[in-house]
Scaffold this motif. Structure first.
Motif, short mmCIF file in Angstrom:
data_model
loop_
_atom_site.label_atom_id
_atom_site.label_comp_id
_atom_site.label_asym_id
_atom_site.label_seq_id
_atom_site.Cartn_x
_atom_site.Cartn_y
_atom_site.Cartn_z
N ARG A 149 45.63 12.46 20.36
CA ARG A 149 46.38 13.65 19.93
C ARG A 149 45.68 14.93 20.40
O ARG A 149 46.33 15.88 20.84
N GLU A 150 44.34 14.96 20.28
CA GLU A 150 43.61 16.15 20.68
C GLU A 150 43.67 16.40 22.19
O GLU A 150 43.44 17.53 22.65
N ILE A 152 46.35 15.90 24.32
CA ILE A 152 47.66 16.14 24.95
C ILE A 152 47.75 17.55 25.53
O ILE A 152 48.17 17.74 26.68
N SER A 153 47.36 18.56 24.76
CA SER A 153 47.46 19.94 25.25
C SER A 153 46.58 20.16 26.48
O SER A 153 47.03 20.75 27.48
N GLU A 154 45.35 19.68 26.40
CA GLU A 154 44.41 19.83 27.53
C GLU A 154 44.94 19.13 28.78
O GLU A 154 44.90 19.68 29.89
N THR A 156 48.05 18.33 29.50
CA THR A 156 49.26 18.99 29.99
C THR A 156 48.89 20.13 30.93
O THR A 156 49.50 20.30 32.00
N THR A 157 47.88 20.91 30.56
CA THR A 157 47.42 22.01 31.42
C THR A 157 46.86 21.48 32.73
O THR A 157 47.15 22.01 33.81
N GLN A 176 50.32 10.52 25.18
CA GLN A 176 51.62 10.76 24.55
C GLN A 176 52.16 9.49 23.89
O GLN A 176 52.65 9.52 22.75
N GLU A 184 58.40 11.48 25.51
CA GLU A 184 57.69 12.46 26.32
C GLU A 184 56.89 11.77 27.44
O GLU A 184 56.80 12.29 28.55
#
Length: 595
Positions: A149-150, A152-154, A156-157, A176, A184
């Protein structure tokens, strides 16, 4: 100037190389003078910053930055990455992620981003690639620890910055999926596919394709490992190793010889060589099952199918990746870089008691990266070739046909109660099969498929050597095809000799006979004959009564050589018997022979 020296610490950088970097290959006439002025200014800057000793030294044909006790961030980065990889190999994942974080924390954007130089830019790209590889390794560890979970944002960038980097995108898909965002993950794959086709005209590679299929089918391999399996250091997926041979019998001496491997020093491998169908793989698999309890780290198995094609350089990478996956590393977490993958494999096998079975190996280069060096680890290799790089460090067994009693027993185990009714026919059939396990299995399965045949019927049919190989085919099994694949990999001169030897009246012959047949001197003839011995298509015979080297065919291999010889003779005869034909050429009628 400073960038070139920092990129090459403790190494001399020539004035020409520095000039090429500064002026992009078009230095002025005063280049050497201007470089010297730059050096003087650099030295002044270092002294102003408090450096007492010279940092930039003059050393022909240029200059060198002396590292001494100074700290250089790129070297600090590489040292922390090496530490992280070592911790990963020891499966100390928490500490490894801390080391990776410390290494990546040294980066503040793109290296040397304010310098426009083609030479420097090449080095920058190399550093950038190192950084991306390290990011992927760090992400793989966090995924292993369940921190999807931690990430995904990193991720994606990172995917937006490097849209064609498959490993990073695969890690995003996996994060994901494990976070319960399967839709997703599928969209991430569809975006990748569109981008790949639009940008480079290709479908995504196997990493993304295999992960996509695994997610679609909810394959267990992509699910989050349990806490227990994440902590385990000996978990090897089941189903990678073949079942034991049900009808295996005999080979007591060979099995006893292989047991010696358990007591040999690290690095010594078991090497089984022999002709096609002789039973190398069956012996290796049976011994591995028998010795499995001595290897609590598990048994790795790779079948290289050496008979199918010429070995490729990519085989070594494929074998290494296969072993890593069997050691529990998810496909998307296997390092793409060969050195990184090899380092991870060595770390995983260094402290594990594992057995690595490498079946049907064609060359040393295919397996050189996966021979384990751990104290309790061992490798067992089967090959039709004499792998010279291993012979001096191996327990080498040349596998021969099984014994007379063992051959009859093996055939009897296949045909069941019919063996007791026709013992003489059974023994004769075993001998007609040359006591080669593959031939015995084919004969046995043919009799099983024809319960109305007495054993004597097949025995009588196989007495004619001209058609013997015809009767050793059943379904997909064919001894002739096994021989053919080995023959096709011979060098042209060796293949020609093999065919011509099929024209001899005897199965045993001397070096002089072969040299006369091929019209070669004895040295050339012996080299070619020995290449056939090395390929296990011919046997050397001890010449007790003469100094001349002698050779012989196993009867079935001799039958195969005679088939090739007759086919070549028929082709030549057909070419000679074609009638001449008249063709028009340049207004004239010419007589030409069709060939």
């Amino acid at each position: 100037m400073l960038a070139m020296l920092l990129l090459n610490p403790d190494r001399v950088v020539s004035i020409d190389r520095i000039s090429e970097a500064i002026w992009n290959g078009r230095p002025p006439a005063t280049a050497r003078t201007q470089v010297a002025i730059c050096v003087a200014e650099l030295r002044k800057a270092f002294r102003s910053a408090g450096f007492r000793d010279d940092v930039v030294l003059t050393s022909s044909p240029g200059y060198m930055l002396r590292r001494a006790d100074h700290e250089l961030d790129v070297l600090s980065f590489q040292a922390r990455v090496a530490e992280a990889r070592s911790l990963t190999a020891r499966r100390e994942f928490e500490r490894a992620t801390e080391a990776y974080d410390a290494a990546l924390g040294l980066w503040r954007g793109r290296a040397l981003c304010d310098i426009s130089s083609a030479v420097v830019e090449i080095e920058v790209e190399r550093l950038q690639e190192q950084k991306l590889v390290v990011q992927e390794e760090r992400t793989a560890l966090h995924l292993q620890l369940g921190r999807h979970r931690e990430l995904i944002s990193e991720l994606t960038t990172l995917v937006e910055e490097q849209p064609l980097r498959e490993q990073t995108r695969a890690q995003l898909m996996l994060a994901q999926y494990r976070a319960g965002r399967r839709a997703e993950a599928m969209e991430t794959f569809r975006q990748a596919r569109r981008h790949f086709i639009d940008e480079i005209g290709l479908e995504p590679g196997p990493i993304l394709q295999e992960l996509h299929e695994a997610i679609l089918s909810d394959d267990p391999s992509v699910r989050l490992p349990s806490r227990q399996s994440r902590a385990s250091s000996t978990s090897i997926p089941a189903g990678t190793f073949p079942a034991d041979i049900s009808a295996f019998c005999g080979r007591d001496k060979e099995l006893s010889d292989l047991d010696i491997l358990l007591h040999r020093p690290p690095g010594v491998v078991g090497l089984l060589t022999g002709s096609a169908g002789i039973g190398k793989s069956a012996l290796a698999v049976h011994w591995a099952h028998r010795a499995a309890d001595r290897f609590p780290g598990g048994v790795l198995y790779v079948n290289l199918h050496d008979c199918c094609r010429t070995p490729q350089d990519s085989d070594a990478v494929d074998v290494l990746h296969t072993c890593l996956r069997q050691l529990g590393i998810a496909a998307c977490d296997v390092p793409g870089d060969l050195d990184d993958a090899r380092s991870l494999y060595r770390g995983l096998t260094q402290k594990r008691d594992v057995l690595v079975v490498l079946d049907n190996v064609a060359s040393y280069r295919q397996v050189r990266h996966v021979i384990p060096g751990g104290t309790g680890a061992r490798a067992l290799i089967t090959s039709r070739n004499q792998i010279s790089e291993l012979i001096d460090t191996s327990l080498w067994l040349r596998v021969q046909p099984v014994g007379h009693e063992e051959a009859a027993e093996m055939l009897g185990a296949l045909v069941g109660h019919r063996a007791a009714a026709e013992p003489r026919a059974l023994r004769e059939l075993a001998e007609l099969c040359d006591r080669i396990p593959a031939a015995l299995r084919i004969a046995g399965t043919k009799l099983i498929a024809k319960p109305h045949w007495p054993i004597q019927r097949l025995t009588s049919r196989m007495r004619d050597p001209r058609t013997r190989l015809d009767h050793l085919e059943h379904g997909e099994q064919s001894l002739r095809r096994r021989f053919q694949t080995g023959y096709q990999r011979l060098a042209p001169e060796a293949a020609r000799m093999f065919r011509l030897l099929g024209g001899l009246e005897t199965a045993e012959f001397g070096l002089h006979d072969a040299a006369t047949l091929l019209r070669l001197d004895t040295g050339e003839a012996e080299n070619t004959l020995e290449s056939l011995v090395d390929a296990h298509l011919l046997e050397g015979v001890d010449g007790l009564e003469t100094d001349e080297a002698c050779y012989r065919f196993l009867p079935l291999l001799g039958a195969f050589a005679r088939e090739l010889h007759r086919a070549e003779e028929r082709t030549a005869e057909a070419a000679r018997s074609k009638p001449p034909r008249l063709v028009a050429a340049g207004g004239k009628r010419e007589l030409r022979f069709a060939m």
